[in-house]
Design a protein around this motif. Structure first.
Motif, PDB file in Angstrom:
ATOM      1  N   CYS B  81       0.813  -1.222   0.000  1.00 37.27           N
ATOM      2  CA  CYS B  81       0.000   0.000   0.000  1.00 37.27           C
ATOM      3  C   CYS B  81       0.849   1.276   0.000  1.00 37.27           C
ATOM      4  O   CYS B  81       1.826   1.380   0.718  1.00 37.27           O
ATOM      5  N   TYR B  82       0.449   2.260  -0.802  1.00 35.84           N
ATOM      6  CA  TYR B  82       1.147   3.546  -0.897  1.00 35.84           C
ATOM      7  C   TYR B  82       0.578   4.555   0.118  1.00 35.84           C
ATOM      8  O   TYR B  82       1.102   5.637   0.256  1.00 35.84           O
ATOM      9  N   GLY B  83      -0.581   4.219   0.685  1.00 32.80           N
ATOM     10  CA  GLY B  83      -1.241   5.203   1.526  1.00 32.80           C
ATOM     11  C   GLY B  83      -1.735   6.404   0.750  1.00 32.80           C
ATOM     12  O   GLY B  83      -1.920   7.491   1.298  1.00 32.80           O
ATOM     13  N   CYS B  84      -1.972   6.212  -0.545  1.00 33.44           N
ATOM     14  CA  CYS B  84      -2.324   7.344  -1.414  1.00 33.44           C
ATOM     15  C   CYS B  84      -3.747   7.831  -1.174  1.00 33.44           C
ATOM     16  O   CYS B  84      -4.100   8.947  -1.544  1.00 33.44           O
ATOM     17  N   GLY B  85      -4.566   6.970  -0.588  1.00 31.93           N
ATOM     18  CA  GLY B  85      -5.933   7.369  -0.301  1.00 31.93           C
ATOM     19  C   GLY B  85      -6.877   7.316  -1.492  1.00 31.93           C
ATOM     20  O   GLY B  85      -8.038   7.726  -1.377  1.00 31.93           O
ATOM     21  N   ASN B  86      -6.436   6.797  -2.618  1.00 33.58           N
ATOM     22  CA  ASN B  86      -7.348   6.713  -3.772  1.00 33.58           C
ATOM     23  C   ASN B  86      -8.596   5.914  -3.422  1.00 33.58           C
ATOM     24  O   ASN B  86      -9.717   6.329  -3.717  1.00 33.58           O
ATOM     25  N   CYS B  87      -8.382   4.758  -2.798  1.00 33.13           N
ATOM     26  CA  CYS B  87      -9.518   3.899  -2.446  1.00 33.13           C
ATOM     27  C   CYS B  87     -10.409   4.603  -1.429  1.00 33.13           C
ATOM     28  O   CYS B  87     -11.632   4.514  -1.478  1.00 33.13           O
ATOM     29  N   VAL B 117      -6.583   6.118   5.953  1.00 35.36           N
ATOM     30  CA  VAL B 117      -5.149   5.837   5.940  1.00 35.36           C
ATOM     31  C   VAL B 117      -4.564   6.143   7.311  1.00 35.36           C
ATOM     32  O   VAL B 117      -4.638   7.262   7.799  1.00 35.36           O
ATOM     33  N   THR B 146      -9.021   1.530  -8.291  1.00 39.56           N
ATOM     34  CA  THR B 146      -8.378   2.830  -8.108  1.00 39.56           C
ATOM     35  C   THR B 146      -6.980   2.704  -7.504  1.00 39.56           C
ATOM     36  O   THR B 146      -6.281   3.695  -7.355  1.00 39.56           O
ATOM     37  N   CYS B 147      -6.595   1.494  -7.164  1.00 35.54           N
ATOM     38  CA  CYS B 147      -5.339   1.286  -6.444  1.00 35.54           C
ATOM     39  C   CYS B 147      -4.155   1.165  -7.400  1.00 35.54           C
ATOM     40  O   CYS B 147      -4.196   0.385  -8.336  1.00 35.54           O
ATOM     41  N   PRO B 148      -3.110   1.931  -7.156  1.00 42.66           N
ATOM     42  CA  PRO B 148      -1.940   1.855  -8.041  1.00 42.66           C
ATOM     43  C   PRO B 148      -1.103   0.605  -7.816  1.00 42.66           C
ATOM     44  O   PRO B 148      -0.230   0.301  -8.618  1.00 42.66           O
ATOM     45  N   SER B 149      -1.354  -0.128  -6.724  1.00 44.01           N
ATOM     46  CA  SER B 149      -0.418  -1.204  -6.392  1.00 44.01           C
ATOM     47  C   SER B 149      -1.098  -2.539  -6.087  1.00 44.01           C
ATOM     48  O   SER B 149      -0.469  -3.430  -5.544  1.00 44.01           O
ATOM     49  N   ILE B 152      -5.373  -4.035  -2.396  1.00 43.88           N
ATOM     50  CA  ILE B 152      -6.626  -4.547  -1.847  1.00 43.88           C
ATOM     51  C   ILE B 152      -7.128  -5.684  -2.722  1.00 43.88           C
ATOM     52  O   ILE B 152      -7.102  -5.612  -3.943  1.00 43.88           O
TER      53      ILE B 152
HETATM   54  S1  SF4 Z   1      -5.583   2.833  -3.269  1.00 40.94           S
HETATM   55 FE1  SF4 Z   1      -4.257   1.085  -2.825  1.00 40.94          FE
HETATM   56  S2  SF4 Z   1      -2.263   2.007  -2.375  1.00 40.94           S
HETATM   57 FE2  SF4 Z   1      -3.775   3.660  -2.230  1.00 40.94          FE
HETATM   58  S3  SF4 Z   1      -4.346   3.701  -0.049  1.00 40.94           S
HETATM   59 FE3  SF4 Z   1      -5.821   2.372  -1.097  1.00 40.94          FE
HETATM   60  S4  SF4 Z   1      -4.976   0.299  -0.871  1.00 40.94           S
HETATM   61 FE4  SF4 Z   1      -3.314   1.741  -0.413  1.00 40.94          FE
END
Ligand code: SF4
Ligand code: SF4
Ligand code: SF4
Lengths: 406, 155, 130
Positions: B81-87, B117, B146-149, B152
């Motif tokens: 997880c990047y912690g980007c908050g997209n999700c 996050v 929506t997750c870059p990595s 989830i």
């Molecule tokens: S979108 Fe993915 S990378 Fe970004 S906070 Fe959510 S789980 Fe983490």
């Protein structure tokens, strides 16, 4: 609430539980920001002269001595300094009659200069969130470099005119040489180009916008893009290092594309700057001199590539690096040149540059140990407070004390 | 991701109905949705000839049954997880419950957000609010696409 | 076995590298995230290069040993590398007329390495060396 100085988004909704010199828990900080907070105690710089530790006062006077004793001084860095320290830095350059520069001279400076000069239309991130329906990330991977870019502003949030968010209200277009994490999210909006192929892509896009058939493999995809851009109500181009380095000094093609898009509809340009206050330095110097980097105060105000670090290393006989690590970033051959110049390094943390410095002067970490103000990548001014106590000097004080001493 | 077919292959395939469902296929669906447990299939447990299958099934379902998975089957891979908050910002429940916070790209303010996050990585709370939860569940995938990595995953 | 392949290296930034950098650039974590190159699996097979094994990257500007990561997706002639002190040793020191450096792209030769991955201390020493 606290601020994050982990990148130029300067997120302002951070909650931190800080106990006994350690981070207990944080809310809303991305992984990069969390590491920034978490590293407060790691690799801190100590005051030293020629490798022996000294008191801070001694370090500051030794630093002033290095600068005062030289003919051609370069003051370099500044992206991780507060606005106050940047302002003092420009004054110091004037007083010394020397050169001041930042990393933008060898990367994104030309684009930033055009934005500050009003040649490229721009807007704030808040405008992006409220109104933008097309976001183009060009040579830019904010998911990695500015992790909350898409969630706070450019793609996912609801805004005034963008109530339905990304699903129906927004388009993400990514132009890059590799399928970056940001490209992953954009899915069909990803345009893969060949290394150095940015100019070619621009030409094809210009042709498409001019109603011609573009000379590319996937004509349909390009024509679709043309239609999307033409129909955009509020478009934004985020320029990343990939674009800047690929175009080099030749912005003509990009400028005509931006111009053309603005004849058709409205398109802004916002640079994705890395250091938290890169924009602040560019603006500070621009306000004083009309240039964003590479300025010499030797005879009035001179500006040109010869005053950018990459070239000026050949001419200078003393350098002060503030909040930056050129030894790690510059090509090895240039880093070697840098190592031969008597150097003062001002920083909160150790790095390859402080390792080769004659004099090191530690400072407090802005946003965590000391307050101040900075400009976000979009130019918005933010003020932040310290939230932990520290004995380190604020960066502005270090620069001001040097000014008195030289 | 575990599929119904994979589970089905490890069942007795006799449609004996002892689990209370009409077919082994239906039971496989039940297992995946966690409405049924392996123990509901008594032949599998009691008859020696199914020993290998039982072992395979336990192995296959281990991640689903592990404590890591929330009741919706959500697994968060912290390390990715990047912690980007997209999700966080894209989740329709967050948008509805937290209009002044996550819906507009900020940290949660209402106390009713289900994704947030914390310490640089995403965390799921109030899982019973997730659209994938409960009898009226829908196959929402806003937090996956929506997750870059790919941090989830639902099982 | 031993042979060399010529590739165009493109540099990029990854978030885990940024995280490790913040947490300390003298750490092993930073080296693991930075001193690596992503190579096209099909392309480097003949060189005897294996995933996770060290490779030499060299050109007229410098030489470093980094860890090879082999990718299944083909990208012939191109390699990807985090931008870092390691990539900087290979970046062109030629300064454009406009003062701009090409830090994002350079040519380099890849070959199998029998030595350990270059450390940040070694890079520091090289920079300091007369
Ligand atoms: S979108 Fe993915 S990378 Fe970004 S906070 Fe959510 S789980 Fe983490
Ligand atoms: S996006 Fe940038 S400013 Fe915001 S929390 Fe992450 S590192 Fe800090
Ligand atoms: S599945 Fe949908 S409702 Fe559930 S957490 Fe993910 S985005 Fe939110």
């Amino acid at each position: 609430m606290a601020f994050c100085t982990g990148c130029s988004l300067l997120c302002d909704d951070i909650e931190v539980d800080f106990q006994g010199g350690k981070i207990k828990k944080t809310m809303n900080l991305c992984r990069k920001g969390h590491a920034h907070y978490d590293s407060l105690g790691v690799d801190r710089l100590a005051p030293a002269v020629d490798g022996s530790s000294v008191g801070i006062d001694e370090a500051v006077s030794a630093a002033a001595e290095v600068l005062a004793g030289a003919e051609n001084v370069l003051l370099f860095g500044w992206g991780n300094s507060t606005l106050a320290a940047q302002g003092a830095g420009v004054k110091l350059a004037k007083k010394l009659g020397c050169v001041i520069d930042d990393p933008s001279s060898y990367s994104q400076g030309l684009i930033t200069e055009k934005i500050l000069a009003g040649d490229f239309p721009t807007c704030t991130f808040d405008d992006v969130r409220n109104f933008a329906d097309v976001s183009i990330y060009w040579g830019d991977d904010p998911s990695s470099s500015h992790p909350r870019h898409m969630s706070r502003f450019s793609y996912f949030p609801r805004g005034e005119k963008r109530q339905r968010g990304y699903e129906e209200d927004r388009e993400a277009i990514v132009i890059d040489v590799r399928k970056s994490p940001t490209a992953q999210i954009a899915a069909d909006g990803f345009f893969k180009i060949l290394p150095g192929g940015d100019g070619e892509f621009m030409e094809a896009l210009m042709a498409t916008l001019g109603g011609k058939i573009p000379k590319v493999e996937d004509k349909k995809k390009m024509l679709n893009l043309g239609t999307k851009l033409r129909k955009a109500k509020f478009g934004v181009i985020f320029t990343g290092p990939g674009l800047a380095h690929s175009l080099g000094g030749d912005l003509a093609g990009f400028a005509s594309l931006v111009g053309r898009l603005n004849e058709l509809t409205r398109f802004s340009v916002i640079p994705s700057l890395s250091d938290y206050n890169s924009r602040g330095f560019n603006q500070t110097l621009f306000d004083k001199t009309g240039h964003v980097n590479g300025v010499s105060f030797k005879n009035g105000v001179d500006h040109g590539p010869e005053f950018g670090i990459a070239k000026y290393l050949d001419a200078c006989d003393a350098v002060m690096v503030v909040g930056s690590d050129p030894a790690a970033v510059l090509p090895g051959t240039l880093a070697k040149k840098l190592a031969k110049v008597p150097m003062v390094a001002v920083n909160s943390f150790k790095n390859l540059t402080t390792d080769i410095a004659k004099v090191t002067v530690p400072t407090a970490v802005a946003g965590l140990e000391v307050g101040g103000s900075a400009l976000r990548a979009d130019g918005l001014r933010v003020e932040f407070d310290a939230f932990v106590e520290s004995d380190y000097l604020p960066d502005v004080e270090v620069v001001e004390r040097m000014m008195e001493a030289v | 991701m575990v599929s119904v077919m994979e589970i089905y292959q490890l069942l007795p395939k006799t449609n004996c109905k002892k689990c209370g469902l009409p077919t082994c296929m239906a039971f496989a669906v039940g297992l995946l949705g966690r409405e049924k447990t392996i123990e509901d299939c008594t032949p599998l447990l009691e008859e020696a000839k199914y020993e290998k299958k039982l072992e395979g099934l336990r192995e296959l379902l281990a991640p689903i049954l592990s404590a890591d998975a929330t009741e919706t089957g959500m697994i968060i891979h912290d390390e990715k997880c990047y912690g980007c908050g997209n999700c966080v910002v894209a989740c329709p429940v967050n948008v509805a419950n937290d209009p002044k916070g996550t819906a507009i790209g900020r940290g949660p303010v209402s106390g009713k957000a289900i994704l947030m996050v914390e310490d640089g990585v995403v965390k799921c709370v109030n899982v019973d609010e997730c659209r994938r939860f409960g009898p009226n569940k829908v196959l929402c995938s806003a937090c996956i696409v929506t997750c870059p990595s790919k941090a989830i995953e639902f099982i | 076995m031993a042979g060399k392949a010529e590739v165009t290296v493109i540099t990029y930034r990854g978030i885990f590298q940024e995280v490790e950098e913040a947490l300390g650039m003298y750490s092993e974590g930073y080296r693991d995230q930075s001193a690596l190159v992503v190579l096209d699996k099909g392309e480097v097979k003949e060189l005897g290069v294996e995933d996770g094994q060290p490779v030499i990257l060299e050109n007229g500007f410098g030489k470093v040993v980094v860890t090879a990561k082999l990718s299944e997706d083909p990208h012939p002639g191109v390699a990807f590398m985090p931008s870092s002190p390691w990539s900087a040793q290979l970046a062109s020191g030629e300064v454009g007329e406009d003062g701009i450096l090409d830090l994002k792209r350079f040519r380099a030769q890849v070959s199998k390495a029998n030595e350990a991955v270059t450390t940040i201390e070694e890079i520091g020493e090289r920079i300091r060396a007369a």
